[in-house]
Design an enzyme around this catalytic site. Structure first.
Site, PDB file in Angstrom:
ATOM      1  N   ASP A 144       0.828  -1.224   0.000  1.00 60.20           N
ATOM      2  CA  ASP A 144       0.000   0.000   0.000  1.00 60.20           C
ATOM      3  C   ASP A 144       0.858   1.270   0.000  1.00 60.20           C
ATOM      4  OD1 ASP A 144      -2.066  -1.839   0.225  1.00 60.20           O
ATOM      5  OD2 ASP A 144      -2.298  -1.549   2.372  1.00 60.20           O
ATOM      6  N   ASP A 165      -0.307  -4.334  -3.865  1.00 64.96           N
ATOM      7  CA  ASP A 165      -1.318  -3.260  -3.965  1.00 64.96           C
ATOM      8  C   ASP A 165      -0.677  -1.890  -3.751  1.00 64.96           C
ATOM      9  OD1 ASP A 165      -3.115  -5.403  -4.156  1.00 64.96           O
ATOM     10  OD2 ASP A 165      -3.517  -5.390  -2.012  1.00 64.96           O
ATOM     11  N   ARG A 221      -5.751  -5.637  -9.244  1.00 60.38           N
ATOM     12  CA  ARG A 221      -6.862  -6.446  -8.766  1.00 60.38           C
ATOM     13  C   ARG A 221      -7.883  -5.508  -8.134  1.00 60.38           C
ATOM     14  NH1 ARG A 221      -4.447  -9.905  -3.607  1.00 60.38           N
ATOM     15  NH2 ARG A 221      -3.531  -8.179  -2.430  1.00 60.38           N
ATOM     16  N   TRP A 223     -10.070  -3.735  -5.684  1.00 56.56           N
ATOM     17  CA  TRP A 223     -10.424  -3.449  -4.294  1.00 56.56           C
ATOM     18  C   TRP A 223     -11.916  -3.133  -4.234  1.00 56.56           C
ATOM     19  CZ3 TRP A 223      -7.852   1.033  -0.976  1.00 56.56           C
ATOM     20  CH2 TRP A 223      -8.255   0.900   0.355  1.00 56.56           C
TER      21      TRP A 223
END
Length: 325
Positions: A144, A165, A221, A223
Site C-alpha cells: 500500500d 497493492d 486487482r 479493491w
C-alpha cells in the site's frame, strides 16, 4: 516563526505566479528545521500560494497537511537528496509517512518513504485532497505504498515502488511518464483501485512510463467491484504475469471491473494469455484516457511560481521559473 494570518477564505489566490516562501533547513539556516513546523505555520483557511522549500537532507518526520491548509507546495531540489522517512504500520489511513488532506497541493522533487518492511500495511504517501499534483517524486514502501485515496490527482515523472497493492485507493488519477517498480517476493499486484459504483468518475490511468521489477506481479486487482485501471503506451518488463490481471478471488467482479491496455510494449505486454475479461482498447476507446480531461487537469494544474515573498519581510524576490529558490 509564525506566518501572518490571512482571511478566512479558501478561494484561489489572485496571483498564481507569486508565493510566500518558507525555507526548511536542518542546519538552522532556514525559517524552520522541521517540515511539519513549516506546515503548522501556514494559517487555517489559507488563501495564498505557499512554497515550502526543503533543503537537502533526511527528514525523519510523520507529516500531515491538514484539510484547511490548501495551496501549499512542498519542494526539494532533487528527490535523490531530499527524503522524508518514517517507519509505521497499522490501519491504512494511520500509517502514512506523509498524508495530504488539503486541496490544491503540489509536491516536487521529494523522496517519501515508509521503511516498515514487508510484514504489513505501510503507506508512504496518502493523498486525500482534491487537485493534488506530484512532479519528480520517489514514493517507496512495500504494501500500500501510495494510498491514492480520493480526489483528482496528477503524477508526472514519479518513481513508485512496492510489492502488494502499492498504488491503491479511489482517486481519479493520471500517472504520466511514471516508473513503477515491483519488489514482490511472490505474486504481487501493482494496483488495487477501489471504485465502488459505475457512477463514480474515478480510476487510475498510466500514460507512458515503464514497469520494472523482480519476481512477478499482476497489473491490478479490484479493491472495489467497479475498479478501473488503464495502461496506455507503457513499457512492461517480464515482471508482469501473462494473465495480467486478477479478480482477487471474486469472479463476480470480472463483469464489473474495467481493466484496459492500449499500445503497451515490452515482454510483459503480450496480451495473448491475458484474462478474457480485460480489454485491449481501440483508438476510440482509449481516447478519453489519453488526456488530462479525466482529472479536469487543464482547470487546476499550475506552473511553479516565479516570484517569492520572504516571510521575514515584504521584499519580493524573483527566481527562475523552475521554482527552485
Amino acid at each position: 516563526m509564525a506566518v501572518a494570518s490571512s482571511s478566512n477564505t479558501t478561494s484561489a489566490p489572485m496571483d498564481m505566479s507569486t508565493a510566500l516562501l518558507i525555507r526548511v533547513d536542518q542546519s538552522g539556516l532556514g525559517d524552520y528545521k522541521k517540515i511539519q513546523d513549516a506546515i503548522d505555520a501556514v494559517p487555517s483557511n489559507n488563501s495564498e500560494l505557499v512554497f515550502i522549500w526543503i533543503k537537502p537532507g533526511i527528514y525523519r518526520e510523520k507529516i500531515v497537511v491538514p484539510a484547511d491548509k490548501p495551496f501549499i507546495t512542498m519542494s526539494g531540489t532533487e528527490a535523490s537528496n531530499t527524503t522524508i522517512t518514517w517507519n509505521d504500520t497499522g490501519e491504512i489511513y494511520d500509517s502514512p509517512t506523509m498524508a495530504i488532506l488539503a486541496s490544491d497541493f503540489v509536491g516536487r522533487y521529494l523522496t517519501i518513504q515508509n521503511t516498515f518492511g514487508k510484514s504489513g500495511k505501510a503507506v508512504a504517501l496518502r493523498v486525500s485532497g482534491d487537485k493534488a499534483a506530484f512532479y519528480g517524486c520517489m514514493i517507496v514502501s512495500y504494501q500500500d505504498t501510495l494510498l491514492d485515496d480520493a480526489g483528482r490527482h496528477y503524477y508526472s515523472n514519479c518513481y513508485i515502488e512496492g510489492g502488494v497493492d502499492f498504488i491503491c485507493g479511489n482517486a481519479a488519477s493520471l500517472f504520466e511518464m511514471c516508473h513503477l517498480h515491483s519488489t514482490a517476493e511472490n505474486e504481487g499486484a501493482i494496483t488495487a483501485q477501489q471504485r465502488s459504483s459505475p457512477l463514480e468518475n474515478t480510476g487510475f490511468t498510466f500514460l507512458g512510463g515503464k514497469i520494472t521489477g523482480n519476481g512477478s506481479t499482476v497489473l491490478g486487482r479490484p479493491w472495489g467491484p467497479y475498479s478501473r485501471v488503464v495502461f496506455a503506451l507503457t513499457y512492461m518488463s517480464s515482471v508482469i504475469l501473462p494473465q495480467g490481471w486478477d479478480d482477487w478471488g471474486d469472479p463476480s467482479k470480472q463483469s464489473t471491473a474495467y481493466y484496459g491496455e492500449y499500445k503497451c510494449y515490452g515482454p510483459g505486454a503480450n496480451r495473448s494469455n491475458r484474462v478474457k475479461w480485460s480489454h485491449s482498447l481501440t483508438n476510440e476507446e482509449a481516447a478519453p484516457f489519453l488526456t488530462k480531461n479525466m482529472i479536469g487537469g487543464r482547470a487546476w494544474l499550475r506552473p511553479a511560481p516565479t516570484h517569492f515573498k520572504q516571510i521575514s519581510g515584504p521584499t519580493i524576490s524573483t527566481f527562475k521559473a523552475q521554482g527552485k529558490p
